[in-house]
Design an enzyme around this catalytic site. Sequence first.
Site, PDB file in Angstrom:
ATOM      1  N   HIS A  48      53.685 -29.218 -93.690  1.00 44.92           N
ATOM      2  CA  HIS A  48      54.616 -28.548 -94.601  1.00 44.92           C
ATOM      3  C   HIS A  48      56.048 -29.041 -94.471  1.00 44.92           C
ATOM      4  O   HIS A  48      56.797 -29.086 -95.438  1.00 44.92           O
ATOM      5  CB  HIS A  48      54.580 -27.031 -94.359  1.00 44.92           C
ATOM      6  CG  HIS A  48      54.052 -26.328 -95.551  1.00 44.92           C
ATOM      7  ND1 HIS A  48      52.991 -25.481 -95.516  1.00 44.92           N
ATOM      8  CD2 HIS A  48      54.436 -26.408 -96.843  1.00 44.92           C
ATOM      9  CE1 HIS A  48      52.735 -25.056 -96.733  1.00 44.92           C
ATOM     10  NE2 HIS A  48      53.586 -25.604 -97.551  1.00 44.92           N
ATOM     11  N   THR A  49      56.435 -29.402 -93.246  1.00 50.05           N
ATOM     12  CA  THR A  49      57.814 -29.854 -93.024  1.00 50.05           C
ATOM     13  C   THR A  49      58.113 -31.121 -93.827  1.00 50.05           C
ATOM     14  O   THR A  49      59.219 -31.296 -94.339  1.00 50.05           O
ATOM     15  CB  THR A  49      58.029 -30.102 -91.516  1.00 50.05           C
ATOM     16  OG1 THR A  49      57.511 -28.981 -90.826  1.00 50.05           O
ATOM     17  CG2 THR A  49      59.481 -30.282 -91.175  1.00 50.05           C
ATOM     18  N   HIS A  69      55.379 -37.258 -89.812  1.00 51.46           N
ATOM     19  CA  HIS A  69      55.599 -37.091 -88.367  1.00 51.46           C
ATOM     20  C   HIS A  69      54.326 -36.836 -87.574  1.00 51.46           C
ATOM     21  O   HIS A  69      54.292 -37.080 -86.386  1.00 51.46           O
ATOM     22  CB  HIS A  69      56.650 -36.009 -88.096  1.00 51.46           C
ATOM     23  CG  HIS A  69      56.276 -34.661 -88.612  1.00 51.46           C
ATOM     24  ND1 HIS A  69      56.289 -34.358 -89.945  1.00 51.46           N
ATOM     25  CD2 HIS A  69      55.857 -33.550 -87.971  1.00 51.46           C
ATOM     26  CE1 HIS A  69      55.904 -33.110 -90.113  1.00 51.46           C
ATOM     27  NE2 HIS A  69      55.623 -32.593 -88.937  1.00 51.46           N
ATOM     28  N   GLU A  70      53.259 -36.356 -88.223  1.00 54.82           N
ATOM     29  CA  GLU A  70      52.007 -36.159 -87.469  1.00 54.82           C
ATOM     30  C   GLU A  70      51.221 -37.457 -87.557  1.00 54.82           C
ATOM     31  O   GLU A  70      50.771 -37.817 -88.651  1.00 54.82           O
ATOM     32  CB  GLU A  70      51.149 -35.078 -88.146  1.00 54.82           C
ATOM     33  CG  GLU A  70      51.577 -33.665 -87.883  1.00 54.82           C
ATOM     34  CD  GLU A  70      50.512 -32.645 -88.322  1.00 54.82           C
ATOM     35  OE1 GLU A  70      50.796 -31.461 -88.182  1.00 54.82           O
ATOM     36  OE2 GLU A  70      49.427 -33.022 -88.790  1.00 54.82           O
ATOM     37  N   CYS A  99      63.058 -36.433 -72.766  1.00 53.27           N
ATOM     38  CA  CYS A  99      63.778 -37.582 -72.193  1.00 53.27           C
ATOM     39  C   CYS A  99      63.465 -37.716 -70.704  1.00 53.27           C
ATOM     40  O   CYS A  99      63.590 -38.784 -70.119  1.00 53.27           O
ATOM     41  CB  CYS A  99      65.281 -37.450 -72.423  1.00 53.27           C
ATOM     42  SG  CYS A  99      66.096 -36.241 -71.353  1.00 53.27           S
ATOM     43  N   ARG A 117      65.599 -33.275 -78.855  1.00 46.78           N
ATOM     44  CA  ARG A 117      65.183 -32.093 -79.599  1.00 46.78           C
ATOM     45  C   ARG A 117      65.246 -32.406 -81.108  1.00 46.78           C
ATOM     46  O   ARG A 117      66.079 -33.188 -81.544  1.00 46.78           O
ATOM     47  CB  ARG A 117      66.152 -30.957 -79.280  1.00 46.78           C
ATOM     48  CG  ARG A 117      65.776 -29.640 -79.863  1.00 46.78           C
ATOM     49  CD  ARG A 117      66.848 -28.623 -79.585  1.00 46.78           C
ATOM     50  NE  ARG A 117      67.134 -28.477 -78.160  1.00 46.78           N
ATOM     51  CZ  ARG A 117      68.002 -27.585 -77.680  1.00 46.78           C
ATOM     52  NH1 ARG A 117      68.657 -26.782 -78.489  1.00 46.78           N
ATOM     53  NH2 ARG A 117      68.222 -27.509 -76.383  1.00 46.78           N
ATOM     54  N   CYS A 177      51.650 -31.984 -84.287  1.00 45.29           N
ATOM     55  CA  CYS A 177      52.638 -30.969 -84.699  1.00 45.29           C
ATOM     56  C   CYS A 177      52.027 -29.585 -84.876  1.00 45.29           C
ATOM     57  O   CYS A 177      51.963 -28.805 -83.953  1.00 45.29           O
ATOM     58  CB  CYS A 177      53.366 -31.443 -85.954  1.00 45.29           C
ATOM     59  SG  CYS A 177      54.337 -30.171 -86.744  1.00 45.29           S
TER      60      CYS A 177
HETATM   61  P1  NAD Z   1      51.906 -22.046 -94.420  1.00 44.74           P
HETATM   62  O1  NAD Z   1      52.842 -21.875 -95.581  1.00 44.74           O
HETATM   63  O2  NAD Z   1      50.736 -22.936 -94.578  1.00 44.74           O
HETATM   64  O3  NAD Z   1      51.346 -20.612 -93.972  1.00 44.74           O
HETATM   65  C1  NAD Z   1      52.119 -19.438 -93.956  1.00 44.74           C
HETATM   66  C2  NAD Z   1      51.220 -18.264 -94.369  1.00 44.74           C
HETATM   67  O4  NAD Z   1      51.971 -17.054 -94.211  1.00 44.74           O
HETATM   68  C3  NAD Z   1      50.772 -18.306 -95.836  1.00 44.74           C
HETATM   69  O5  NAD Z   1      49.367 -18.204 -95.892  1.00 44.74           O
HETATM   70  C4  NAD Z   1      51.469 -17.083 -96.465  1.00 44.74           C
HETATM   71  O6  NAD Z   1      50.695 -16.466 -97.478  1.00 44.74           O
HETATM   72  C5  NAD Z   1      51.652 -16.184 -95.254  1.00 44.74           C
HETATM   73  N1  NAD Z   1      52.742 -15.195 -95.396  1.00 44.74           N
HETATM   74  C6  NAD Z   1      53.988 -15.379 -95.890  1.00 44.74           C
HETATM   75  N2  NAD Z   1      54.707 -14.247 -95.810  1.00 44.74           N
HETATM   76  C7  NAD Z   1      53.893 -13.333 -95.246  1.00 44.74           C
HETATM   77  C8  NAD Z   1      54.044 -11.955 -94.897  1.00 44.74           C
HETATM   78  N3  NAD Z   1      55.203 -11.301 -95.128  1.00 44.74           N
HETATM   79  N4  NAD Z   1      53.012 -11.313 -94.325  1.00 44.74           N
HETATM   80  C9  NAD Z   1      51.833 -11.951 -94.105  1.00 44.74           C
HETATM   81  N5  NAD Z   1      51.621 -13.254 -94.423  1.00 44.74           N
HETATM   82  C10 NAD Z   1      52.639 -13.915 -94.976  1.00 44.74           C
HETATM   83  O7  NAD Z   1      52.834 -22.501 -93.200  1.00 44.74           O
HETATM   84  P2  NAD Z   1      52.451 -23.198 -91.805  1.00 44.74           P
HETATM   85  O8  NAD Z   1      52.519 -24.693 -91.954  1.00 44.74           O
HETATM   86  O9  NAD Z   1      51.225 -22.606 -91.238  1.00 44.74           O
HETATM   87  O10 NAD Z   1      53.754 -22.782 -90.928  1.00 44.74           O
HETATM   88  C11 NAD Z   1      53.982 -21.421 -90.589  1.00 44.74           C
HETATM   89  C12 NAD Z   1      55.400 -21.214 -90.079  1.00 44.74           C
HETATM   90  O11 NAD Z   1      55.583 -21.898 -88.821  1.00 44.74           O
HETATM   91  C13 NAD Z   1      56.489 -21.781 -90.995  1.00 44.74           C
HETATM   92  O12 NAD Z   1      57.568 -20.859 -91.024  1.00 44.74           O
HETATM   93  C14 NAD Z   1      56.901 -23.062 -90.303  1.00 44.74           C
HETATM   94  O13 NAD Z   1      58.232 -23.428 -90.648  1.00 44.74           O
HETATM   95  C15 NAD Z   1      56.796 -22.623 -88.862  1.00 44.74           C
HETATM   96  N6  NAD Z   1      56.742 -23.705 -87.841  1.00 44.74           N
HETATM   97  C16 NAD Z   1      57.358 -23.438 -86.646  1.00 44.74           C
HETATM   98  C17 NAD Z   1      57.324 -24.374 -85.613  1.00 44.74           C
HETATM   99  C18 NAD Z   1      57.927 -24.046 -84.281  1.00 44.74           C
HETATM  100  O14 NAD Z   1      57.960 -24.935 -83.416  1.00 44.74           O
HETATM  101  N7  NAD Z   1      58.383 -22.813 -84.028  1.00 44.74           N
HETATM  102  C19 NAD Z   1      56.671 -25.615 -85.828  1.00 44.74           C
HETATM  103  C20 NAD Z   1      56.014 -25.851 -87.069  1.00 44.74           C
HETATM  104  C21 NAD Z   1      56.062 -24.884 -88.063  1.00 44.74           C
HETATM  105 ZN    ZN Z   2      65.341 -34.049 -72.032  1.00 46.96          ZN
END
Ligand code: NAD
Ligand code: ZN
Length: 379
Positions: A48-49, A69-70, A99, A117, A177
């Site tokens: 998604h990113t 990136h993946e 690092c 990072r 990722c």
């Molecule tokens: P995605 O869009 O495929 O899945 C998100 C799901 O959440 C969807 O199915 C959507 O319907 C559901 N959703 C949205 N709002 C909701 C709510 N209020 N209640 C219940 N369900 C809800 O996304 P993804 O690729 O699985 O990524 C999920 C999240 O993780 C994103 O915010 C992404 O940016 C984040 N992320 C964080 C990191 C990290 O290191 N912290 C790394 C990668 C991605």
């Molecule tokens: Zn470092």
Amino acid sequence: MSTAGHFIRCLAAVAWEAGKPLVMEEVEVAPPQKHEVRIKVHFTSLCHTDVCFWEAKGQTPLFPRILGHEAGGVVESVGEGVTDLQSGDHVLTIFTGECGNCRHCHSEESNMCDLLRINTDRGGMIHDGESRFSTNGKPIHHFLGTSTFSEFTVVHSGQVAKINPEAPLDKVCIVSCGLSTGLGATLNVAKPKRGQSVAVFGLGAVGLAAAEGARISGAGRIIGVDLNPNRFEEAKKFGVTEFVNPREHDKPVQQVITEMTDGGVDRSVECTGSVQAMIQAFECVHEGWGVAVLVGVPRQDDAFRTHPMNFLNERTLKGSFFGNYKPKTDIPGVVEKYMNKELDLDKFITHTVPFSKINEAFDYMSKGECIRCIIDMGA
Ligand code: NAD
Ligand code: ZN
């Protein structure tokens, strides 16, 4: 004939403009500089990113750019000062690095390296700020230091995990990722005990990986929460045993879950990016021992609001970045979990396209039709 030290001409999918289809271009990839490696990408997958930065809505637009990136590939050559990698090594590229020298890398608890990072606005390499990609003499920006939508790419060696050469790159590339983010949020941070209940908010790739972590931990109940009812059928394959769609209830979802579980779940993992879901995920864990882990990336102006009593009643709230995995130290071990059949990756891979049809992967992701679409660079 060795290509080390020479420019390599190859194909890359270049994003020239926000939201416009990527264009296959012949590019020149410069040799790796200090602490860098050049990698032949074998398989990459769409996350998604990539789509967010391609659309560039609410993000700094940086074009032309090579996204991606993946990925899994093989080291072609290494630059000065690289001692832990050599030509022929099988590797995964990681959007955040290690690092090995900063306070975070020295800490057992952190994976938030000061030097490497994630930096979404950087378009060049850390060593000199320059790009290693060009087409007809025009430089092309890097993305997350990885830019894997190219047959060859140059990456800082701190963002490269060396993995078991027996591991199939068309499968383990997804460990780069989303898979590790969700899996690690459960295994490393929420740490459910055998038989405990786990609620997963958001059933995209990250949430399904969190559910996979709950399955591996031997969770007794895995409750999936999502607004999109289409996610539920798929989620059964990931051990999700019960579903809650907040839209189908008149009560707040934290109350629904509390009633279902006689006081609350033992653990919850939020993978949505919605601040409402983050608050719900915290408030639905059991008093006394419940732990909630936030993974989703919120909007800039979001604020988390809950009554302090929820903490006093001995609930814990945590957050996790990249599943708390250190990219170089820990990611080879995640690949080993797949090799030992502890971790199932195949069910995450719903589509595969040849590199020439990479734009189809963007369509599948934009329409919410795929969990992971693999892009085969050799096809
Ligand atoms: P995605 O869009 O495929 O899945 C998100 C799901 O959440 C969807 O199915 C959507 O319907 C559901 N959703 C949205 N709002 C909701 C709510 N209020 N209640 C219940 N369900 C809800 O996304 P993804 O690729 O699985 O990524 C999920 C999240 O993780 C994103 O915010 C992404 O940016 C984040 N992320 C964080 C990191 C990290 O290191 N912290 C790394 C990668 C991605
Ligand atoms: Zn470092």
